[in-house]
Design an enzyme around this catalytic site. Structure first.
Site, PDB file in Angstrom:
ATOM      1  N   ASN A   1       0.875  -1.179   0.000  1.00 41.97           N
ATOM      2  CA  ASN A   1       0.000   0.000   0.000  1.00 41.97           C
ATOM      3  C   ASN A   1       0.906   1.222   0.000  1.00 41.97           C
ATOM      4  O   ASN A   1       1.471   1.575   1.032  1.00 41.97           O
ATOM      5  CB  ASN A   1      -0.894  -0.021   1.252  1.00 41.97           C
ATOM      6  CG  ASN A   1      -1.699   1.250   1.405  1.00 41.97           C
ATOM      7  OD1 ASN A   1      -1.830   2.037   0.474  1.00 41.97           O
ATOM      8  ND2 ASN A   1      -2.257   1.456   2.599  1.00 41.97           N
TER       9      ASN A   1
ATOM     10  N   LYS B   1       0.124   4.213  -0.280  1.00 42.40           N
ATOM     11  CA  LYS B   1      -0.533   5.407   0.291  1.00 42.40           C
ATOM     12  C   LYS B   1      -0.316   6.614  -0.642  1.00 42.40           C
ATOM     13  O   LYS B   1      -0.211   6.425  -1.849  1.00 42.40           O
ATOM     14  CB  LYS B   1      -0.029   5.685   1.718  1.00 42.40           C
ATOM     15  CG  LYS B   1      -0.078   4.440   2.587  1.00 42.40           C
ATOM     16  CD  LYS B   1       0.062   4.744   4.045  1.00 42.40           C
ATOM     17  CE  LYS B   1       0.219   3.442   4.814  1.00 42.40           C
ATOM     18  NZ  LYS B   1       0.029   3.581   6.244  1.00 42.40           N
TER      19      LYS B   1
ATOM     20  N   HIS C   1      -9.550   0.961   4.881  1.00 36.84           N
ATOM     21  CA  HIS C   1      -8.279   1.219   5.574  1.00 36.84           C
ATOM     22  C   HIS C   1      -8.538   2.198   6.727  1.00 36.84           C
ATOM     23  O   HIS C   1      -9.349   3.118   6.598  1.00 36.84           O
ATOM     24  CB  HIS C   1      -7.262   1.794   4.587  1.00 36.84           C
ATOM     25  CG  HIS C   1      -5.868   1.806   5.141  1.00 36.84           C
ATOM     26  ND1 HIS C   1      -5.446   2.756   6.052  1.00 36.84           N
ATOM     27  CD2 HIS C   1      -4.814   0.976   4.949  1.00 36.84           C
ATOM     28  CE1 HIS C   1      -4.192   2.496   6.388  1.00 36.84           C
ATOM     29  NE2 HIS C   1      -3.784   1.423   5.729  1.00 36.84           N
TER      30      HIS C   1
ATOM     31  N   GLU D   1      -6.966   4.644   7.777  1.00 40.52           N
ATOM     32  CA  GLU D   1      -6.760   6.072   7.464  1.00 40.52           C
ATOM     33  C   GLU D   1      -7.988   6.645   6.764  1.00 40.52           C
ATOM     34  O   GLU D   1      -8.319   7.815   6.934  1.00 40.52           O
ATOM     35  CB  GLU D   1      -5.483   6.233   6.611  1.00 40.52           C
ATOM     36  CG  GLU D   1      -4.240   6.006   7.458  1.00 40.52           C
ATOM     37  CD  GLU D   1      -3.025   5.477   6.711  1.00 40.52           C
ATOM     38  OE1 GLU D   1      -3.003   5.532   5.462  1.00 40.52           O
ATOM     39  OE2 GLU D   1      -2.098   4.977   7.381  1.00 40.52           O
TER      40      GLU D   1
ATOM     41  N   GLU E   1      -5.687  -5.154  10.527  1.00 37.69           N
ATOM     42  CA  GLU E   1      -4.678  -4.118  10.738  1.00 37.69           C
ATOM     43  C   GLU E   1      -4.964  -3.388  12.046  1.00 37.69           C
ATOM     44  O   GLU E   1      -5.794  -2.460  12.068  1.00 37.69           O
ATOM     45  CB  GLU E   1      -4.720  -3.115   9.584  1.00 37.69           C
ATOM     46  CG  GLU E   1      -4.405  -3.716   8.234  1.00 37.69           C
ATOM     47  CD  GLU E   1      -3.778  -2.690   7.311  1.00 37.69           C
ATOM     48  OE1 GLU E   1      -2.654  -2.932   6.872  1.00 37.69           O
ATOM     49  OE2 GLU E   1      -4.387  -1.645   7.053  1.00 37.69           O
TER      50      GLU E   1
ATOM     51  N   GLY F   1       2.081   2.123  10.691  1.00 36.55           N
ATOM     52  CA  GLY F   1       3.014   3.236  10.533  1.00 36.55           C
ATOM     53  C   GLY F   1       3.691   3.664  11.831  1.00 36.55           C
ATOM     54  O   GLY F   1       4.323   4.709  11.891  1.00 36.55           O
TER      55      GLY F   1
ATOM     56  N   SER G   1       3.169  -2.265  10.408  1.00 38.78           N
ATOM     57  CA  SER G   1       4.629  -2.255  10.613  1.00 38.78           C
ATOM     58  C   SER G   1       5.283  -3.600  10.308  1.00 38.78           C
ATOM     59  O   SER G   1       6.212  -4.026  10.999  1.00 38.78           O
ATOM     60  CB  SER G   1       4.970  -1.782  12.036  1.00 38.78           C
ATOM     61  OG  SER G   1       4.489  -0.470  12.231  1.00 38.78           O
TER      62      SER G   1
ATOM     63  N   GLY H   1       2.664  -1.276   4.295  1.00 34.62           N
ATOM     64  CA  GLY H   1       2.702   0.149   3.994  1.00 34.62           C
ATOM     65  C   GLY H   1       4.123   0.617   3.749  1.00 34.62           C
ATOM     66  O   GLY H   1       4.671   0.467   2.646  1.00 34.62           O
TER      67      GLY H   1
HETATM   68  C1  PEP Z   1      -0.911   0.001   5.910  1.00 33.37           C
HETATM   69  O1  PEP Z   1      -0.913   1.139   5.496  1.00 33.37           O
HETATM   70  O2  PEP Z   1      -1.838  -0.762   5.592  1.00 33.37           O
HETATM   71  C2  PEP Z   1       0.189  -0.446   6.770  1.00 33.37           C
HETATM   72  C3  PEP Z   1       0.125  -1.639   7.305  1.00 33.37           C
HETATM   73  O3  PEP Z   1       1.208   0.445   6.970  1.00 33.37           O
HETATM   74  P1  PEP Z   1       2.636   0.137   7.673  1.00 33.37           P
HETATM   75  O4  PEP Z   1       3.126  -1.168   7.105  1.00 33.37           O
HETATM   76  O5  PEP Z   1       3.493   1.302   7.314  1.00 33.37           O
HETATM   77  O6  PEP Z   1       2.370   0.016   9.134  1.00 33.37           O
END
Ligand code: PEP
Length: 254
Positions: free
Chosen positions: A9, A11, A98, A100, A170, A176, A216, A237
């Site tokens: 992703n 973003k 998601h 966000e 998630e 993040g 992460s 991400g």
């Molecule tokens: C995401 O945006 O779905 C995500 C898991 O981000 P990150 O891996 O940066 O935590």
């Protein structure tokens, strides 16, 4: 056997040129790493989709997805993009729900249910994200929150439509932040999700549903997370923005 997937992703990162060059690097590196029951997906900003869709068509080892779509087919919705438009440039997937989008754009379960329908109607496979905030986990409400997200967002679907979904657990506190759920914490929730699917649909649909972990994930922790019995890969991400890290995560499948 259910599919194993590593999905990136991006973003709101990478201009057009940088996105194309990252995707080309990933294609070159991933070629021999993916077998029949595995899939690699890159979910880019809209501006890249057409070009990535073309490259993906020629290469076939990586699929392409969007990160959102509008719920309507078309119309006066300035600035929005429909599922049909996304499908028309060669994308196969769309991330929906998601955290966000839920947090910054006020996307509710009810709206997401509409978006899921729009995606499925246009033969786009939703990667449907669910997960609890830190407060919800600290108050031990995470199972209830996830159950609500499932019931209100996707448990209205027919068996046939539900079978086309990919789910992503998630935990919001892990996205993040550099904090990762432990393999045990993630496995516990994945097993819970699969049990809820079995109760709503049946064991066979639950067994065949791909459930990704996101939060992460990196080349160091991916192998242990993905080795859990109910974790079928990851939604990545930050680490999807570096070809080496992303492909190293893909390699943990083997
Ligand atoms: C995401 O945006 O779905 C995500 C898991 O981000 P990150 O891996 O940066 O935590």
């Amino acid at each position: 056997m259910r599919k194993k997937i590593v999905a990136g992703n991006w973003k709101m990162n990478l201009d057009y040129t940088a996105g194309l060059s990252l995707f080309s690097e990933v294609l070159n590196m991933v070629n021999d790493e993916v077998t029949g029951s595995q899939e690699v997906v890159v979910c880019s900003p809209y501006i890249h989709l057409n070009s990535l869709g073309q490259l993906a068509k020629e290469n076939k080892s990586v699929s392409v997805g969007a990160q959102n779509c509008h719920q309507a087919e078309s119309g006066a919705f300035t600035g929005e993009i429909s599922a049909a438009m996304i499908k028309s440039v060669g994308a196969e997937y769309v991330i929906l729900g998601h955290s966000e989008r839920r947090q910054y754009f006020g996307e509710t379960d009810a709206l997401l249910a509409e978006k899921v329908n729009a995606a499925l109607k246009n033969n786009l496979k939703p990667i449907f994200c669910i997960g609890e905030t830190l407060d919800e986990r600290n108050e031990n409400r995470h199972f209830n929150v996830i159950k609500q997200q499932l019931e209100n967002g996707i448990f209205n679907l027919s068996e046939e439509d539900f079978s086309k979904l990919v789910l992503a657990y998630e935990p919001v506190w892990a996205i993040g932040t550099g904090l990762t759920a432990t393999p045990e914490q993630a496995q516990e929730v994945h097993a819970f999700i699969r049990k809820e699917i079995a109760a709503k649909y049946d064991d066979s649909i639950a067994d065949n549903t791909t459930i990704l972990y996101g939060g992460s994930c990196n080349p160091k922790n991916a192998a242990e997370l993905f080795s859990q019995s109910d974790i079928d890969g990851g939604l990545i991400g930050g680490a999807s923005l570096k070809s080496r890290d992303f492909v190293d995560i893909v390699k943990t499948f083997n």
